[in-house]
Design a protein around this motif. Structure first.
Motif, mmCIF file in Angstrom:
data_model
loop_
_atom_site.group_PDB
_atom_site.id
_atom_site.type_symbol
_atom_site.label_atom_id
_atom_site.label_comp_id
_atom_site.label_asym_id
_atom_site.label_seq_id
_atom_site.Cartn_x
_atom_site.Cartn_y
_atom_site.Cartn_z
ATOM 1 N N LEU A 130 -5.868 51.200 114.403
ATOM 2 C CA LEU A 130 -6.548 51.094 113.218
ATOM 3 C C LEU A 130 -7.074 52.602 112.843
ATOM 4 C CD1 LEU A 130 -8.765 48.261 113.765
ATOM 5 C CD2 LEU A 130 -7.013 48.291 112.156
ATOM 6 N N ASN A 131 -7.333 53.445 113.772
ATOM 7 C CA ASN A 131 -7.870 54.904 113.325
ATOM 8 C C ASN A 131 -6.658 55.686 113.088
ATOM 9 O OD1 ASN A 131 -10.894 55.241 113.574
ATOM 10 N ND2 ASN A 131 -10.316 53.895 115.320
ATOM 11 N N ALA A 132 -5.566 55.349 113.903
ATOM 12 C CA ALA A 132 -4.234 56.157 113.304
ATOM 13 C C ALA A 132 -3.685 55.776 112.123
ATOM 14 C CB ALA A 132 -3.082 55.699 114.404
ATOM 15 N N SER A 133 -4.173 54.541 111.532
ATOM 16 C CA SER A 133 -3.453 54.250 110.231
ATOM 17 C C SER A 133 -3.816 55.213 109.158
ATOM 18 C CB SER A 133 -4.095 52.920 109.889
ATOM 19 O OG SER A 133 -3.195 51.816 110.498
ATOM 20 N N TYR A 134 -5.361 55.714 109.338
ATOM 21 C CA TYR A 134 -6.059 56.465 108.451
ATOM 22 C C TYR A 134 -5.399 57.858 108.396
ATOM 23 C CZ TYR A 134 -9.429 53.049 106.978
ATOM 24 O OH TYR A 134 -10.146 52.037 106.326
ATOM 25 N N ILE A 135 -5.190 58.236 109.706
ATOM 26 C CA ILE A 135 -4.378 59.562 109.928
ATOM 27 C C ILE A 135 -3.042 59.944 109.319
ATOM 28 C CG2 ILE A 135 -3.764 61.215 111.480
ATOM 29 C CD1 ILE A 135 -5.894 60.321 113.399
ATOM 30 N N ILE A 136 -2.306 58.620 109.634
ATOM 31 C CA ILE A 136 -1.066 58.467 108.933
ATOM 32 C C ILE A 136 -1.070 58.535 107.492
ATOM 33 C CG2 ILE A 136 0.729 56.899 108.769
ATOM 34 C CD1 ILE A 136 0.326 56.161 111.553
ATOM 35 N N ALA A 137 -1.880 57.815 106.996
ATOM 36 C CA ALA A 137 -2.014 57.468 105.410
ATOM 37 C C ALA A 137 -2.401 58.700 104.719
ATOM 38 C CB ALA A 137 -3.067 56.412 105.198
ATOM 39 N N MET A 138 -3.471 59.533 105.280
ATOM 40 C CA MET A 138 -3.942 60.882 104.682
ATOM 41 C C MET A 138 -2.932 61.773 104.850
ATOM 42 S SD MET A 138 -7.997 61.163 105.654
ATOM 43 C CE MET A 138 -7.742 60.609 107.395
ATOM 44 N N ALA A 139 -2.276 61.826 106.170
ATOM 45 C CA ALA A 139 -1.169 62.742 106.191
ATOM 46 C C ALA A 139 0.272 62.647 105.196
ATOM 47 C CB ALA A 139 -0.492 62.690 107.593
ATOM 48 N N LEU A 140 0.336 61.384 104.877
ATOM 49 C CA LEU A 140 1.410 61.000 104.072
ATOM 50 C C LEU A 140 0.994 61.304 102.576
ATOM 51 C CD1 LEU A 140 2.597 57.358 105.164
ATOM 52 C CD2 LEU A 140 4.004 59.731 105.123
ATOM 53 N N ARG A 141 -0.217 61.055 102.274
ATOM 54 C CA ARG A 141 -0.719 61.251 100.758
ATOM 55 C C ARG A 141 -0.873 62.837 100.503
ATOM 56 N NH1 ARG A 141 -2.794 63.232 97.042
ATOM 57 N NH2 ARG A 141 -4.458 62.383 95.516
ATOM 58 N N PHE A 142 -1.239 63.592 101.497
ATOM 59 C CA PHE A 142 -1.313 65.027 101.305
ATOM 60 C C PHE A 142 -0.324 65.870 102.047
ATOM 61 C CE2 PHE A 142 -5.966 63.255 101.208
ATOM 62 C CZ PHE A 142 -5.959 63.704 99.922
ATOM 63 N N GLY A 164 1.096 66.307 104.770
ATOM 64 C CA GLY A 164 0.821 66.926 106.175
ATOM 65 C C GLY A 164 -0.408 67.761 105.968
ATOM 66 N N ASN A 165 -0.881 68.115 104.812
ATOM 67 C CA ASN A 165 -2.057 69.111 104.649
ATOM 68 C C ASN A 165 -3.336 68.275 104.492
ATOM 69 O OD1 ASN A 165 -0.599 71.429 105.352
ATOM 70 N ND2 ASN A 165 0.404 71.362 103.214
ATOM 71 N N ILE A 166 -3.950 67.728 105.291
ATOM 72 C CA ILE A 166 -5.067 66.624 105.064
ATOM 73 C C ILE A 166 -6.175 67.656 104.546
ATOM 74 C CG2 ILE A 166 -6.594 65.016 106.110
ATOM 75 C CD1 ILE A 166 -4.520 64.504 108.184
ATOM 76 N N ASP A 167 -6.679 67.009 103.551
ATOM 77 C CA ASP A 167 -8.070 67.700 102.683
ATOM 78 C C ASP A 167 -9.286 67.558 103.836
ATOM 79 O OD1 ASP A 167 -10.548 67.962 101.378
ATOM 80 O OD2 ASP A 167 -9.312 67.673 99.480
ATOM 81 N N PRO A 168 -9.735 68.599 104.204
ATOM 82 C CA PRO A 168 -10.907 68.591 105.119
ATOM 83 C C PRO A 168 -12.155 67.699 104.473
ATOM 84 C CG PRO A 168 -10.146 70.788 104.789
ATOM 85 C CD PRO A 168 -9.498 69.900 103.909
ATOM 86 N N GLN A 169 -12.579 67.740 103.134
ATOM 87 C CA GLN A 169 -13.594 66.818 102.612
ATOM 88 C C GLN A 169 -13.200 65.356 102.634
ATOM 89 O OE1 GLN A 169 -15.644 69.316 102.477
ATOM 90 N NE2 GLN A 169 -16.565 67.944 101.032
ATOM 91 N N ILE A 170 -11.829 64.945 102.403
ATOM 92 C CA ILE A 170 -11.473 63.427 102.597
ATOM 93 C C ILE A 170 -11.459 63.177 104.166
ATOM 94 C CG2 ILE A 170 -9.572 62.040 102.137
ATOM 95 C CD1 ILE A 170 -10.816 62.688 99.974
ATOM 96 N N PHE A 171 -10.943 64.089 105.163
ATOM 97 C CA PHE A 171 -10.979 63.924 106.438
ATOM 98 C C PHE A 171 -12.421 63.300 106.986
ATOM 99 C CE2 PHE A 171 -10.636 64.777 111.102
ATOM 100 C CZ PHE A 171 -9.849 63.713 111.386
ATOM 101 N N LYS A 172 -13.503 64.375 106.440
ATOM 102 C CA LYS A 172 -14.818 64.053 106.781
ATOM 103 C C LYS A 172 -15.388 62.826 106.420
ATOM 104 C CE LYS A 172 -19.215 66.480 106.620
ATOM 105 N NZ LYS A 172 -20.051 67.971 106.122
ATOM 106 N N VAL A 173 -15.146 62.529 105.086
ATOM 107 C CA VAL A 173 -15.500 60.956 104.839
ATOM 108 C C VAL A 173 -15.022 59.944 105.771
ATOM 109 C CG1 VAL A 173 -15.159 59.166 102.917
ATOM 110 C CG2 VAL A 173 -15.741 61.770 102.195
ATOM 111 N N TYR A 174 -13.873 59.946 106.160
ATOM 112 C CA TYR A 174 -13.406 59.331 106.919
ATOM 113 C C TYR A 174 -13.846 59.282 108.568
ATOM 114 C CZ TYR A 174 -10.372 58.092 111.084
ATOM 115 O OH TYR A 174 -10.024 57.669 112.269
ATOM 116 N N LEU A 175 -14.112 60.743 109.033
ATOM 117 C CA LEU A 175 -14.683 60.782 110.458
ATOM 118 C C LEU A 175 -16.238 60.209 110.348
ATOM 119 C CD1 LEU A 175 -13.189 62.062 112.806
ATOM 120 C CD2 LEU A 175 -14.601 64.127 112.303
ATOM 121 N N ASN A 176 -16.979 60.398 109.355
ATOM 122 C CA ASN A 176 -18.409 59.963 109.273
ATOM 123 C C ASN A 176 -18.376 58.422 109.226
ATOM 124 O OD1 ASN A 176 -19.201 62.411 109.055
ATOM 125 N ND2 ASN A 176 -19.358 62.695 106.759
ATOM 126 N N ASN A 177 -17.412 57.736 108.736
ATOM 127 C CA ASN A 177 -17.372 56.337 108.770
ATOM 128 C C ASN A 177 -16.543 55.402 109.585
ATOM 129 O OD1 ASN A 177 -19.081 55.861 106.206
ATOM 130 N ND2 ASN A 177 -17.871 57.465 105.504
#
Length: 630
Positions: free
Chosen positions: A16-28, A30-43
């Motif tokens: 389930l957590n891998a899904s978010y990393i994969i989705a963000m990696a595809l969306r950006f 390979g260069n995941i936006d730190p702010q977006i990643f922080k929103v995910y990490l906090n929740n």
């Protein structure tokens, strides 16, 4: 919680957590936006808990994933959609936002990862089973390439303990030949069964066509019996009450399947009309026929069901069964014999039944040949007791259970039942009660019948004993016979003898061979068949009609009416009283001589007919001698 479930939950947390990393990696890219990643990490913790909770409510941790199918896949899809919608709602409420594209890709990723690892587990299990359990497994041929056949294949594969491998399918639809179901090929039609079983070294055949008619099943079984395979069958749609196929419902082919009789169609409205809410008395209610009548009657919600039987064990068994199956049934058990005139009248006076089904009778032909007086006491005098009490207390309907052995009888039992038919027909002429009889032949599996005897002999290693190589009998199942009895009762106007359509006669020696084969043996090789000669009172073949010209059809295709000539009750009663005197003070020979007077078509084959031929003068002297001692 089992270790396997804990492992599955841990795996889901990671995926389930891998899904978010994969989705963000595809969306950006390979260069995941730190702010977006922080929103995910906090929740992340809350998101994971939400999704696991939804998965739990969708029972993803209760499914046996080694049996996973399309149904389980739908559960994964539904759970993924629902959990992600809830997560979006939660993040919106917390003013934490992720790009819409991430939400979409996470949902799709959840479906693939969560569903994928479950189906990989199933594929691994199947691969392991195929590799390690091939040896020692039964090779199974499936008959029927429909949905039931597909479910049987799935069930066999899902139950390792069965060690059954589907290797081929047979179907009469030529368009299906050459295709496959779940990897199992459709290789031919029913005429190819023998060839396929031999070529593919089949150990077991499973017939999986629950919608097939009985005659079709019989024909298929006939083909299967030419092989040495074990034959099993999926019950018909009328037996699969919940419509679900499972290995627990697959049973061995039995003699009912070979009978080939179609399910009886009943007019429920007519039967309800005279059973529902009414007081019903069944004499002999603990016997094979009587107990099944009680089961059938209970289905129609009688006001009260009264069971009268002289055998307490039989009565106790049917009482417990009916109480368990019909919680609200008003049931009363009376231990008594119909031979007890006073008690029988007391029961009918106190209970005031609306309908009586009279099934109490001695029925074993050879035993009654040896005990003619007891046959007369129980069958004739017992019936007379119930008939006279029914007439006296205005019972609306009286149904006598009769037999084909009453037609041109060659046995004491048959002669007594013919007298019973005469009693109810003659009484009907003067009574307000509607007296009728229902005549049918042998019923499969009834107490003391040939089927249980054959099964016992086979279990003991044989021989199976048959009285004559050409002897034939008519057969129907106990439930069918009782259903038709109830239907005939709804048609009764009074005085009729209803004759049930028993189908084609069956040679008893063929029946013996079939049962031996169904038990997994070869006739005359594993189990011998021994011809022992006709027993006293036994016919080579049975008849149903006294007079074919006096038969008429009814609205039911399996029920006919015969209207033979009716004796007046006074004359019949006079002979019954003479019979009573002969039983009390005479001999077996005198009893049988009187039976021959009362039933002119009665021909004995136990004794010399000439010795007991009713010559007028000799019989008159005998009767006068007996009467003078009263």
């Amino acid at each position: 919680m089992t270790r396997r479930k804990i492992a599955m939950i841990v795996c889901d947390i990671l995926l389930l957590n891998a899904s978010y990393i994969i989705a963000m990696a595809l969306r950006f890219e390979g260069n995941i936006d730190p702010q977006i990643f922080k929103v995910y990490l906090n929740n992340a913790i809350i998101i994971t808990i939400i999704k696991l909770t939804v998965f739990y409510f969708f029972k993803l941790y209760k499914s046996l994933w080694e049996y996973a199918s399309v149904d389980e896949l739908f559960e994964v899809v539904a759970a993924s959609l629902t959990s992600n919608i809830i997560v979006i709602g939660y993040l919106t409420l917390m003013s934490s936002y992720l790009p819409i594209s991430v939400y979409i890709m996470v949902t799709l990723s959840d479906m693939m990862l969560i569903g994928g690892h479950r189906f990989i587990y199933r594929a691994f299990r199947r691969f392991k089973n195929n590799i390690f359990s091939e040896s020692g497994s039964k090779r199974v041929l499936i008959v029927g390439a429909g949905s039931a056949g597909a479910m049987v294949i799935k069930e066999l594969r899902n139950h390792d303990a069965l060690k059954s491998k589907p290797v081929a399918i047979i179907d009469d639809n030529r368009k299906k030949i050459g295709q496959s179901i779940n990897g199992v090929p459709v290789v031919g039609n029913r005429s190819d069964i023998g060839y396929i079983c031999n070529k593919m070294k089949v150990d077991e055949i499973i017939i999986s066509i629950p919608s097939a008619k009985r005659k079709q099943i019989r024909d298929i079984v006939d083909e299967c019996r030419k092989t040495k395979c074990r034959i099993r069958i999926l019950p018909g749609v009328y037996e699969l009450i919940d419509g679900k196929v499972s290995v627990s419902k697959i049973r061995d082919v039995d003699i009912d399947d070979l009978l080939g009789r179609e399910e009886t169609k009943l007019n429920m409205e007519d039967i309800c009309g005279y059973i529902k809410g009414k007081r019903i008395l069944v004499t002999g209610g603990g016997g094979s026929i009587g107990s099944e009548l009680c089961r059938q009657i209970a289905r129609f919600s009688p006001g009260k069901l009264i069971i009268l039987d002289m055998y307490e064990n039989n009565a106790y068994d049917i009482q417990n069964e009916l109480k368990k199956d019909y919680k609200n049934l008003n049931l009363k058990i009376i231990i008594s014999s119909v031979r007890d005139k006073k008690k029988t009248e007391e029961v009918i006076r106190n209970e005031r039944p609306d309908v009586i089904f009279h099934a109490a009778a001695y029925k074993h032909v050879p035993l009654m040949e040896e005990n003619p007086m007891e046959a007369v006491k129980n069958n004739i005098f017992g019936t007379l007791n119930v008939v006279q009490a029914a007439d006296k207390y205005d019972v609306k309907k009286f149904v006598l259970i009769s037999t084909d052995k009453a037609v041109n009888p060659t046995s004491v039992m048959g002669a007594t039942k013919r007298v019973c038919e005469k009693i109810i027909q003659s009484m009907d002429k003067t009574s307000s009660t509607e007296f009728v009889a229902v005549r049918f032949g042998n019923v499969l599996g009834s107490n003391g019948s040939v089927i249980p005897l054959f099964k016992k002999q086979i279990a003991e290693g044989g021989p199976v004993t048959v009285t004559h190589k050409n002897i034939t009998r008519y057969f129907m199942t106990i439930p069918e016979a009782c259903q038709l009895v109830l239907q005939a009762g709804s048609m009764a106007k009074g005085g009729e003898i209803f004759v049930l359509d028993m189908g084609d006669p069956i040679k008893i020696i063929d029946l013996a061979r079939d049962l031996i084969r169904l038990s997994g043996f070869e006739p005359e090789i594993d189990i011998p068949i021994k011809i022992i000669g006709l027993r006293p009172g036994e016919k080579l073949f049975e008849e149903f009609l006294l007079n074919k010209e006096r038969v008429s059809k009814t609205e039911h295709d399996k029920i006919y009416i015969e209207k033979p000539l009716i004796d007046g009750f006074d004359g019949l009663n006079m002979n019954i009283q003479r019979l009573r005197t002969a039983v009390e003070m005479g001999t077996n020979e005198q009893v049988m001589s009187l039976l021959k007077i009362m039933v002119p078509t009665y021909k004995t084959n136990m004794y010399n007919d000439d010795k007991y031929m009713p010559i007028k003068d000799e019989v008159a002297v005998t009767l006068n001698q007996i009467s003078s001692h009263r």
